[in-house]
Design a protein around this motif. Structure first.
Motif, PDB file in Angstrom:
ATOM      1  N   SER A  83       0.861  -1.207  -0.038  1.00 48.03           N
ATOM      2  CA  SER A  83       0.174   0.014   0.006  1.00 48.03           C
ATOM      3  C   SER A  83       0.913   1.217  -0.041  1.00 48.03           C
ATOM      4  O   SER A  83       1.997   1.403   0.490  1.00 48.03           O
ATOM      5  CB  SER A  83      -1.100   0.175   1.190  1.00 48.03           C
ATOM      6  N   LEU A  84       0.406   2.383  -0.637  1.00 47.65           N
ATOM      7  CA  LEU A  84       1.012   3.565  -0.882  1.00 47.65           C
ATOM      8  C   LEU A  84       0.142   4.707  -0.250  1.00 47.65           C
ATOM      9  O   LEU A  84      -1.058   4.507  -0.111  1.00 47.65           O
ATOM     10  CB  LEU A  84       1.390   3.934  -2.271  1.00 47.65           C
ATOM     11  N   ILE A  85       0.612   5.709   0.324  1.00 54.44           N
ATOM     12  CA  ILE A  85      -0.093   6.998   0.599  1.00 54.44           C
ATOM     13  C   ILE A  85      -0.810   7.583  -0.415  1.00 54.44           C
ATOM     14  O   ILE A  85      -0.416   7.194  -1.671  1.00 54.44           O
ATOM     15  CB  ILE A  85       0.762   7.959   1.346  1.00 54.44           C
ATOM     16  N   PRO A  86      -1.927   8.128  -0.204  1.00 50.07           N
ATOM     17  CA  PRO A  86      -2.606   8.470  -1.285  1.00 50.07           C
ATOM     18  C   PRO A  86      -2.012   9.436  -2.284  1.00 50.07           C
ATOM     19  O   PRO A  86      -2.376   9.361  -3.597  1.00 50.07           O
ATOM     20  CB  PRO A  86      -3.580   9.467  -0.608  1.00 50.07           C
ATOM     21  N   GLU A  87      -0.972  10.154  -1.912  1.00 49.97           N
ATOM     22  CA  GLU A  87      -0.245  11.075  -2.631  1.00 49.97           C
ATOM     23  C   GLU A  87       0.829  10.286  -3.712  1.00 49.97           C
ATOM     24  O   GLU A  87       0.990  10.686  -4.653  1.00 49.97           O
ATOM     25  CB  GLU A  87       0.482  12.121  -1.837  1.00 49.97           C
ATOM     26  N   ALA A  88       1.054   9.180  -3.299  1.00 50.64           N
ATOM     27  CA  ALA A  88       2.022   8.220  -4.187  1.00 50.64           C
ATOM     28  C   ALA A  88       1.158   7.299  -5.076  1.00 50.64           C
ATOM     29  O   ALA A  88       1.833   6.656  -5.976  1.00 50.64           O
ATOM     30  CB  ALA A  88       2.905   7.579  -3.247  1.00 50.64           C
ATOM     31  N   ARG A  89      -0.213   7.190  -4.960  1.00 53.84           N
ATOM     32  CA  ARG A  89      -0.812   6.208  -5.732  1.00 53.84           C
ATOM     33  C   ARG A  89      -0.930   6.792  -7.104  1.00 53.84           C
ATOM     34  O   ARG A  89      -1.157   8.142  -7.312  1.00 53.84           O
ATOM     35  CB  ARG A  89      -2.179   5.904  -5.053  1.00 53.84           C
ATOM     36  N   GLY A  90      -1.043   6.059  -8.055  1.00 42.53           N
ATOM     37  CA  GLY A  90      -1.299   6.133  -9.288  1.00 42.53           C
ATOM     38  C   GLY A  90      -0.075   6.952 -10.022  1.00 42.53           C
ATOM     39  O   GLY A  90      -0.092   7.430 -11.158  1.00 42.53           O
ATOM     40  N   GLN A  91       1.175   6.716  -9.617  1.00 41.61           N
ATOM     41  CA  GLN A  91       2.378   7.523 -10.208  1.00 41.61           C
ATOM     42  C   GLN A  91       3.321   6.577 -10.957  1.00 41.61           C
ATOM     43  O   GLN A  91       4.279   6.869 -11.012  1.00 41.61           O
ATOM     44  CB  GLN A  91       2.989   8.243  -8.947  1.00 41.61           C
ATOM     45  N   GLY A  92       2.962   5.170 -10.823  1.00 43.31           N
ATOM     46  CA  GLY A  92       3.807   4.063 -11.340  1.00 43.31           C
ATOM     47  C   GLY A  92       4.560   3.450 -10.132  1.00 43.31           C
ATOM     48  O   GLY A  92       5.475   2.513 -10.472  1.00 43.31           O
ATOM     49  N   ILE A  93       4.842   4.111  -8.981  1.00 42.23           N
ATOM     50  CA  ILE A  93       5.536   3.561  -8.016  1.00 42.23           C
ATOM     51  C   ILE A  93       5.013   1.963  -7.441  1.00 42.23           C
ATOM     52  O   ILE A  93       6.046   1.259  -7.197  1.00 42.23           O
ATOM     53  CB  ILE A  93       5.549   4.321  -6.466  1.00 42.23           C
ATOM     54  N   GLY A  94       3.972   1.781  -7.546  1.00 45.34           N
ATOM     55  CA  GLY A  94       3.442   0.540  -7.173  1.00 45.34           C
ATOM     56  C   GLY A  94       3.798  -0.512  -8.179  1.00 45.34           C
ATOM     57  O   GLY A  94       4.319  -1.769  -8.010  1.00 45.34           O
ATOM     58  N   ALA A  95       3.781  -0.095  -9.492  1.00 43.53           N
ATOM     59  CA  ALA A  95       4.153  -0.835 -10.599  1.00 43.53           C
ATOM     60  C   ALA A  95       5.522  -1.329 -10.743  1.00 43.53           C
ATOM     61  O   ALA A  95       6.007  -2.444 -10.941  1.00 43.53           O
ATOM     62  CB  ALA A  95       3.694  -0.318 -11.912  1.00 43.53           C
ATOM     63  N   ALA A  96       6.492  -0.424 -10.333  1.00 42.59           N
ATOM     64  CA  ALA A  96       7.818  -0.423 -10.285  1.00 42.59           C
ATOM     65  C   ALA A  96       8.063  -1.372  -9.176  1.00 42.59           C
ATOM     66  O   ALA A  96       9.039  -2.400  -9.428  1.00 42.59           O
ATOM     67  CB  ALA A  96       8.624   0.892 -10.165  1.00 42.59           C
ATOM     68  N   LEU A  97       7.566  -1.366  -7.928  1.00 42.88           N
ATOM     69  CA  LEU A  97       7.719  -2.290  -6.755  1.00 42.88           C
ATOM     70  C   LEU A  97       7.374  -3.691  -7.338  1.00 42.88           C
ATOM     71  O   LEU A  97       8.264  -4.649  -7.339  1.00 42.88           O
ATOM     72  CB  LEU A  97       6.803  -1.856  -5.548  1.00 42.88           C
ATOM     73  N   LEU A  98       6.249  -3.752  -8.086  1.00 44.08           N
ATOM     74  CA  LEU A  98       6.119  -5.372  -8.389  1.00 44.08           C
ATOM     75  C   LEU A  98       7.044  -5.710  -9.584  1.00 44.08           C
ATOM     76  O   LEU A  98       7.230  -6.872  -9.586  1.00 44.08           O
ATOM     77  CB  LEU A  98       4.487  -5.095  -9.027  1.00 44.08           C
ATOM     78  N   HIS A  99       7.494  -4.846 -10.213  1.00 44.68           N
ATOM     79  CA  HIS A  99       8.411  -5.544 -11.523  1.00 44.68           C
ATOM     80  C   HIS A  99       9.725  -5.914 -10.970  1.00 44.68           C
ATOM     81  O   HIS A  99      10.273  -6.728 -11.254  1.00 44.68           O
ATOM     82  CB  HIS A  99       8.795  -4.176 -12.708  1.00 44.68           C
ATOM     83  N   ASP A 100      10.046  -5.032  -9.818  1.00 44.35           N
ATOM     84  CA  ASP A 100      11.308  -5.503  -9.008  1.00 44.35           C
ATOM     85  C   ASP A 100      11.109  -6.842  -8.203  1.00 44.35           C
ATOM     86  O   ASP A 100      11.809  -7.755  -8.469  1.00 44.35           O
ATOM     87  CB  ASP A 100      11.799  -4.393  -7.841  1.00 44.35           C
ATOM     88  N   LEU A 101       9.910  -6.967  -7.881  1.00 39.49           N
ATOM     89  CA  LEU A 101       9.537  -8.243  -7.356  1.00 39.49           C
ATOM     90  C   LEU A 101       9.631  -9.392  -8.352  1.00 39.49           C
ATOM     91  O   LEU A 101       9.801 -10.545  -8.115  1.00 39.49           O
ATOM     92  CB  LEU A 101       8.322  -8.129  -6.529  1.00 39.49           C
ATOM     93  N   PHE A 102       8.957  -9.238  -9.631  1.00 37.99           N
ATOM     94  CA  PHE A 102       8.647 -10.015 -10.528  1.00 37.99           C
ATOM     95  C   PHE A 102      10.164 -10.474 -10.869  1.00 37.99           C
ATOM     96  O   PHE A 102      10.576 -11.627 -11.202  1.00 37.99           O
ATOM     97  CB  PHE A 102       8.182  -9.604 -11.582  1.00 37.99           C
ATOM     98  N   ALA A 103      11.351  -9.632 -10.984  1.00 41.64           N
ATOM     99  CA  ALA A 103      12.672 -10.062 -11.319  1.00 41.64           C
ATOM    100  C   ALA A 103      13.196 -11.111 -10.407  1.00 41.64           C
ATOM    101  O   ALA A 103      13.815 -12.105 -10.779  1.00 41.64           O
ATOM    102  CB  ALA A 103      13.373  -8.841 -11.424  1.00 41.64           C
ATOM    103  N   GLN A 104      12.725 -10.798  -9.013  1.00 38.96           N
ATOM    104  CA  GLN A 104      13.309 -11.566  -8.073  1.00 38.96           C
ATOM    105  C   GLN A 104      12.643 -12.978  -8.132  1.00 38.96           C
ATOM    106  O   GLN A 104      13.343 -14.006  -7.948  1.00 38.96           O
ATOM    107  CB  GLN A 104      13.000 -10.932  -6.773  1.00 38.96           C
ATOM    108  N   ALA A 105      11.334 -12.904  -8.401  1.00 45.11           N
ATOM    109  CA  ALA A 105      10.492 -14.166  -8.607  1.00 45.11           C
ATOM    110  C   ALA A 105      11.209 -15.227  -9.782  1.00 45.11           C
ATOM    111  O   ALA A 105      11.529 -16.134  -9.374  1.00 45.11           O
ATOM    112  CB  ALA A 105       9.190 -13.923  -8.476  1.00 45.11           C
ATOM    113  N   ARG A 106      11.385 -14.400 -10.682  1.00 48.68           N
ATOM    114  CA  ARG A 106      12.064 -15.057 -11.908  1.00 48.68           C
ATOM    115  C   ARG A 106      13.566 -15.706 -11.562  1.00 48.68           C
ATOM    116  O   ARG A 106      13.569 -17.045 -11.851  1.00 48.68           O
ATOM    117  CB  ARG A 106      12.348 -14.055 -13.113  1.00 48.68           C
TER     118      ARG A 106
END
Length: 150
Positions: A83-106
């Motif tokens: 979860s992110l604070i409201p001001e950080a939502r919709g800015q691509g931060i969550g997607a970037a975190l998930l992409h980093d996690l996907f790299a680790q998972a791979r």
């Protein structure tokens, strides 16, 4: 994350429930107390059911903007909470975190799973990033899964 971060995570939790509680005719103090109790219950639940969970505070420019809790399980990495604070939502931060996690998972040959509330607006993000619903018979939540392409 440390115990010193609990006030931040409590405020973050409350920010994710503001819309949900808005229609209730409760006094603001009652809503605040309810959300504090719910955060404490959630924190205790995570501690009990996800022993060994990695709990991270997400920062941007030195300021706390979110949390990411991960639990390593056989064959998968479970996102316990993101979860992110409201001001950080919709800015691509969550997607970037998930992409980093996907790299680790791979690298670790793991899938990524997450329980998502049926009314969570982030569902569109998860679908766009390749998550699919693995189990939609969990009450208010669906179990979503991401797997690396073969």
């Amino acid at each position: 994350m440390s115990d010193a971060d609990l006030p931040f995570t409590a405020a973050l939790y409350a920010s994710t429930r503001t819309e949900e509680l808005a229609p209730l005719p409760w006094p603001e103090e009652a809503k605040r107390m309810f959300l504090a109790q719910q955060h404490a219950a959630q924190h205790a639940h995570y501690q009990q059911h996800y022993r060994g969970m990695e709990a991270w505070i997400v920062e941007h420019g030195g300021a706390a903007i979110g949390r990411l809790y991960l639990h390593d399980m056989p064959g998968e990495i479970r996102i316990v909470d993101i979860s992110l604070i409201p001001e950080a939502r919709g800015q691509g931060i969550g997607a970037a975190l998930l992409h980093d996690l996907f790299a680790q998972a791979r690298l670790r040959e793991r899938r990524v799973t997450i329980h998502v509330e049926k009314n969570n607006p982030a569902r569109t993000l998860y679908a766009r990033l390749g998550f699919t619903i693995l189990d939609d018979d969990r009450g208010a939540y669906d179990l979503w899964e991401w797997r690396a392409a073969a």
